[in-house]
Design a protein around this motif. Structure first.
Motif, PDB file in Angstrom:
ATOM      1  N   THR A 176       0.824  -1.208   0.000  1.00 40.04           N
ATOM      2  CA  THR A 176       0.000   0.000   0.000  1.00 40.04           C
ATOM      3  C   THR A 176       0.857   1.256   0.000  1.00 40.04           C
ATOM      4  O   THR A 176       0.517   2.250  -0.644  1.00 40.04           O
ATOM      5  N   ILE A 184       1.825   2.991  -3.329  1.00 44.77           N
ATOM      6  CA  ILE A 184       0.918   3.805  -4.143  1.00 44.77           C
ATOM      7  C   ILE A 184       1.527   5.171  -4.412  1.00 44.77           C
ATOM      8  O   ILE A 184       1.445   5.698  -5.524  1.00 44.77           O
ATOM      9  N   ASN A 185       2.135   5.761  -3.387  1.00 52.40           N
ATOM     10  CA  ASN A 185       2.685   7.104  -3.580  1.00 52.40           C
ATOM     11  C   ASN A 185       4.122   7.264  -3.072  1.00 52.40           C
ATOM     12  O   ASN A 185       4.669   8.348  -3.110  1.00 52.40           O
ATOM     13  N   GLU A 186       4.708   6.186  -2.564  1.00 52.66           N
ATOM     14  CA  GLU A 186       6.093   6.212  -2.114  1.00 52.66           C
ATOM     15  C   GLU A 186       6.780   4.925  -2.571  1.00 52.66           C
ATOM     16  O   GLU A 186       6.143   4.029  -3.115  1.00 52.66           O
ATOM     17  N   GLN A 244       7.760   3.857 -15.796  1.00 55.71           N
ATOM     18  CA  GLN A 244       6.922   3.881 -14.601  1.00 55.71           C
ATOM     19  C   GLN A 244       5.532   3.368 -14.961  1.00 55.71           C
ATOM     20  O   GLN A 244       4.969   3.760 -15.974  1.00 55.71           O
ATOM     21  N   ASN A 296       1.411   2.787 -14.474  1.00 55.33           N
ATOM     22  CA  ASN A 296       0.257   3.608 -14.115  1.00 55.33           C
ATOM     23  C   ASN A 296      -0.357   3.004 -12.853  1.00 55.33           C
ATOM     24  O   ASN A 296      -1.228   2.138 -12.919  1.00 55.33           O
ATOM     25  N   LYS A 297       0.114   3.451 -11.689  1.00 50.60           N
ATOM     26  CA  LYS A 297      -0.285   2.797 -10.436  1.00 50.60           C
ATOM     27  C   LYS A 297      -1.783   2.838 -10.177  1.00 50.60           C
ATOM     28  O   LYS A 297      -2.357   1.844  -9.718  1.00 50.60           O
ATOM     29  N   PRO A 298      -2.468   3.958 -10.413  1.00 50.41           N
ATOM     30  CA  PRO A 298      -3.925   3.934 -10.176  1.00 50.41           C
ATOM     31  C   PRO A 298      -4.658   2.889 -11.020  1.00 50.41           C
ATOM     32  O   PRO A 298      -5.722   2.424 -10.642  1.00 50.41           O
ATOM     33  N   TRP A 309      -2.304  -1.073  -9.612  1.00 47.25           N
ATOM     34  CA  TRP A 309      -2.101  -1.489  -8.224  1.00 47.25           C
ATOM     35  C   TRP A 309      -3.355  -2.175  -7.699  1.00 47.25           C
ATOM     36  O   TRP A 309      -4.471  -1.734  -7.990  1.00 47.25           O
TER      37      TRP A 309
END
Length: 495
Positions: free
Chosen positions: A106, A109-111, A336, A338-340, A343
């Motif tokens: 989790t 997502i942003n780190e 990179q 596209n995590k959204p 994930w």
């Protein structure tokens, strides 16, 4: 959960690598595990999410937040027990697993995600160092006998679980040493083989018998996949095993390689990856080989962009190749993901391995059209490749007009994956195959892993097809529970 605010305070701690100029001179592992203090900081980043997606991202369902918290507290002994409760061989996965758990983290997502793989690596290595990894022989024997065919991670995991349940287990392996792909496939610089040897010693103390050099069933006839390594000196028939044992588990690999049938395929110097890699493993083990395939001084082209191709790159560089180029049929993935969008699932993104960093030209969207021979004394040897650029439209591959090119190649290594297990092995047992050529068996808790043949079960790559070591361990553990329930009417082994 580690430190409550750790995920905001601590940066990801990375394992260090020996520099390429140094590690190319040897075949030893070059990744340095995290020291205790850095492993603690890494573990302190764990958020202990309400829904720990890392658990489901991990095929063996490692209890990751729990062992992270224990490492943060400095309780390495209980961290090891927690890790071993779901994973028989974390020293394997801590070195060669691609870590889908980290893709599901989790925090990722942003780190940067928690370095779960490096923590696992640190836990198990400390466990061996401290003498905490000991045999666990059963308190009682059942009198039941189980044969496991194949000594890769699926077969070893199943054998250990079944032995601990009290069954008499014999592991049959067609090659001269135990370990399957771990032994003859994974390069030593990614995982040294003493890790396998000490697990074998532990399992022998638990009652497992090993029978290397024994072929069970049949190998393909000439011209039908005979490049698969087979160093057996003895053969056992399926009928013999079914008569001697109460259950048989087929846990071999998906060893039939994907070929590239283009003009010039018959030329010397074109080899499957699994002709090339096992030979170096044997040499590293002290064996002497005649006619070893070597890349020394050659212009090497590796066709296939996966892990096996990467292993060919690293091995070729250690041989002293003049150049190494790797082709991939698919387009270059993004740097990179596209995590959204993806994930917590495994993302498609550009991955650069340690072998690539040691020296390799990588090229994407390339299709091989022909292998070209030399002249004179080299008229039967590959000397170049004719290839072209391709593009994908509506799911179909098309050649880009005017994109054809030629590349020098003295050694071509085909690393395009594996299509299915060796059919003669399954056919010898009469096991029904699915549409992809794998052993047909389900994974349900009641009656899972059983084939159409009474007493015969299948797990790992032989059942699911080419996959990861961590998936093989999962399937071996689950198949062990299914076999235990079949033999005893119930099972207390974990699923």
């Amino acid at each position: 959960m580690g430190k409550i605010t750790g995920f905001m305070e601590f940066e990801r701690q990375e394992e260090s690598y020996e520099p390429p100029v140094a590690r190319l001179k040897h075949w030893k592992e070059f990744v340095h595990e995290l020291p205790d203090d850095k492993a603690k900081i890494q573990a302190g980043r764990c958020m202990d999410c309400g829904i720990p997606f890392c658990n489901s991202g991990c095929p063996v369902n490692n209890i990751i937040p729990d062992f992270n918290d224990l490492v943060w507290q400095g309780d390495w002994r209980n961290a090891l027990d927690t890790l071993h409760s779901t994973n028989n061989f974390p020293e394997f996965t801590g070195r060669i697993c691609p870590a889908p758990c980290e893709a599901a983290c989790t925090l990722g997502i942003n780190e940067a995600p928690v370095g779960i793989k490096s923590i696992e690596h640190a836990i198990i290595d400390k466990g061996w160092e401290m003498g905490w990894v000991v045999p666990q022989p059963p308190a009682h024997k059942t009198g039941k006998r189980v044969a496991v065919v194949g000594s890769g991670p699926a077969g070893l995991a199943a054998a250990q679980q079944l032995a601990r349940a009290g069954h008499d287990v014999t592991v049959f392996e067609k090659n001269d040493r135990i370990g399957g792909l771990l032994r003859y496939g994974i390069p030593d610089f990614k995982m040294e083989k003493h890790h396998i040897d000490r697990r074998i010693a532990q399992m022998q103390a638990e009652g497992v018998r090993f029978a290397p050099g024994v072929l069970v069933g049949e190998m393909p006839k000439d011209g039908a996949g005979t490049t698969v390594a087979n160093w057996s000196k003895e053969r056992r028939s399926p009928e013999q095993l079914l008569a001697e044992f109460d259950a048989v588990l087929l846990a071999g690999g998906a060893e039939h390689p994907r070929d590239l049938p283009v003009p010039g395929r018959e030329l010397d110097g074109i080899h499957f990856a699994m002709e090339f890699l096992p030979q170096q493993n044997k040499v590293n083990a002290g064996d002497k080989l005649k006619g070893q395939i070597v890349a020394t001084g050659k212009h090497v082209v590796v066709i296939g962009g996966g892990d096996t191709g990467s292993d060919c790159v690293g091995t070729s560089n250690r041989h002293g190749a003049a150049s190494v180029t790797q082709f991939e049929l698919l387009p270059q993935p993004p740097e990179q993901e596209n995590k959204p969008l993806v994930w917590p699932y495994w993302p498609i993104k550009l991955r650069t391995s340690s072998s690539h960093e040691e020296g390799c030209e990588r090229d994407w969207s390339v299709a091989t059209k022909a292998f070209v021979a030399g002249t004179g004394k080299d008229k039967n040897k590959v000397k170049s490749i004719t290839a072209c650029r391709v593009e994908w439209k509506d799911g179909r591959m098309q050649e880009v007009p005017g994109s054809e090119f030629t590349l020098q190649a003295d050694l071509v290594l085909l690393a395009m994956g594996f299509v299915h297990p060796l059919a003669p092995v399954l056919d010898a047992f009469g096991v029904e195959r699915d549409a992809r050529g794998n052993a047909k068996a389900g994974t349900e808790d009641d009656g899972g892993y059983a084939t159409n043949v009474p007493k015969v079960f299948a797990a790992g790559d032989m059942r699911r097809g080419q996959s990861l070591v961590v998936w093989a361990i999962r399937e071996g553990r689950q198949a062990a529970r299914a076999i235990d329930a079949f033999l005893m009417g119930h099972s207390e082994l974990p699923r």
